[in-house]
Design an enzyme around this catalytic site. Structure first.
Site, PDB file in Angstrom:
ATOM      1  N   ARG A 104       0.715  -1.286  -0.041  1.00 31.68           N
ATOM      2  CA  ARG A 104      -0.056   0.136   0.100  1.00 31.68           C
ATOM      3  C   ARG A 104       0.886   1.269   0.121  1.00 31.68           C
ATOM      4  O   ARG A 104       1.508   1.425   0.834  1.00 31.68           O
ATOM      5  CB  ARG A 104      -0.902  -0.134   1.317  1.00 31.68           C
ATOM      6  CG  ARG A 104      -2.101   0.265   1.016  1.00 31.68           C
ATOM      7  CD  ARG A 104      -3.121   0.173   2.241  1.00 31.68           C
ATOM      8  NE  ARG A 104      -2.962   0.043   3.672  1.00 31.68           N
ATOM      9  CZ  ARG A 104      -3.545   0.523   4.433  1.00 31.68           C
ATOM     10  NH1 ARG A 104      -4.838   0.911   4.084  1.00 31.68           N
ATOM     11  NH2 ARG A 104      -3.377   0.359   5.772  1.00 31.68           N
ATOM     12  N   THR A 108      -0.681   7.464  -1.344  1.00 34.08           N
ATOM     13  CA  THR A 108      -2.027   7.474  -2.003  1.00 34.08           C
ATOM     14  C   THR A 108      -2.926   6.287  -1.431  1.00 34.08           C
ATOM     15  O   THR A 108      -4.147   6.395  -1.795  1.00 34.08           O
ATOM     16  CB  THR A 108      -1.634   7.344  -3.358  1.00 34.08           C
ATOM     17  OG1 THR A 108      -1.125   6.103  -3.506  1.00 34.08           O
ATOM     18  CG2 THR A 108      -0.681   8.414  -3.957  1.00 34.08           C
TER      19      THR A 108
HETATM   20  N1  URA Z   1      -5.075  -3.423   7.168  1.00 34.56           N
HETATM   21  C1  URA Z   1      -5.094  -3.729   8.514  1.00 34.56           C
HETATM   22  O1  URA Z   1      -4.471  -4.714   8.811  1.00 34.56           O
HETATM   23  N2  URA Z   1      -5.982  -3.351   9.359  1.00 34.56           N
HETATM   24  C2  URA Z   1      -6.958  -2.349   8.854  1.00 34.56           C
HETATM   25  O2  URA Z   1      -7.769  -1.891   9.682  1.00 34.56           O
HETATM   26  C3  URA Z   1      -7.134  -1.973   7.509  1.00 34.56           C
HETATM   27  C4  URA Z   1      -5.958  -2.527   6.848  1.00 34.56           C
END
Ligand code: URA
Length: 209
Positions: A104, A108
């Site tokens: 991730r 963004t």
């Molecule tokens: N990923 C996680 O591990 N926890 C969250 O609350 C959201 C995305």
């Protein structure tokens, strides 16, 4: 959303509540996730195709019914998806496994692919994509976008927890993909975490924080 299945069995809800507690150890978090994954597998595979098999009991011949686990592929979104895999494989040990690595982007919150490996003959397989948390939906959407390039026979998505934002995003991008979850929480926070949630699933599974 007719494509969303909340698995509200008391055993599932009980174990989920124990996992959410901030004082649950890595060991018990992982064990509970394993047990929960087994229980969820029952629901997710409820409509799996079956074949007749002629067998003999100690008393007489009969025709039983069996599944063909080899036609199933569990697709783990790394790394937290691996926490669900063990439980699922203990119920269906013949299933094949694929992995999709996405990270991730912290600014963004969008998903960037770094790994993709599937078993052969994906066009003959039913795929079950697993990731404990469906939060923004970015990872799930990117994973399923990519998986669809392999043309599996069907795709289902399984998570432990989600929220209205994640559900809406995934249902909009992939309305053909049924979503199975143990709970729909209240909302996302500004950092893309689910509230009340259970924190960072990967860190809690692997003890990295
Ligand atoms: N990923 C996680 O591990 N926890 C969250 O609350 C959201 C995305």
């Amino acid at each position: 959303m007719s494509n969303v299945h909340v698995i509200d069995h008391p055993l599932v809800q009980h174990k989920l509540t124990l996992m959410r507690r901030k004082d649950a150890s890595t060991n018990s978090f992982r064990r509970l996730l394993n047990e929960l994954s087994m229980l969820m597998t029952y629901e997710v595979t409820r409509d799996m195709p079956m074949q007749d098999l002629d067998i003999e009991t100690p008393l007489e011949p009969m025709t039983g019914r069996v599944i063909d686990g080899k036609k199933l592929v569990f697709v783990s979104i790394l790394r937290a998806g691996n926490g669900i895999l063990d439980g699922m494989l203990s119920v269906i040990p013949g299933a094949r496994v694929g992995h999709i690595g996405l990270y991730r982007d912290p600014k963004t919150l969008t998903a960037v692919e770094y790994y993709f490996k599937m078993p052969p003959e994906m066009n003959e397989r039913d795929a079950i994509v697993v990731d404990p948390m469906l939060a923004t939906g970015h990872s799930a959407i990117a994973a399923i976008d990519r998986l669809k390039e392999c043309r599996p026979k069907s795709i289902k998505f399984v998570c432990l927890l989600t929220c209205p934002e994640g559900l809406a995003a995934l249902a909009k991008a992939h309305p053909d993909v049924p979503i199975y979850t143990a709970a729909i929480d209240r909302q996302l926070n500004d950092h893309g975490y689910i509230l009340p949630g259970l924190g960072d699933a990967g860190d809690r599974i692997f003890g990295t924080q």
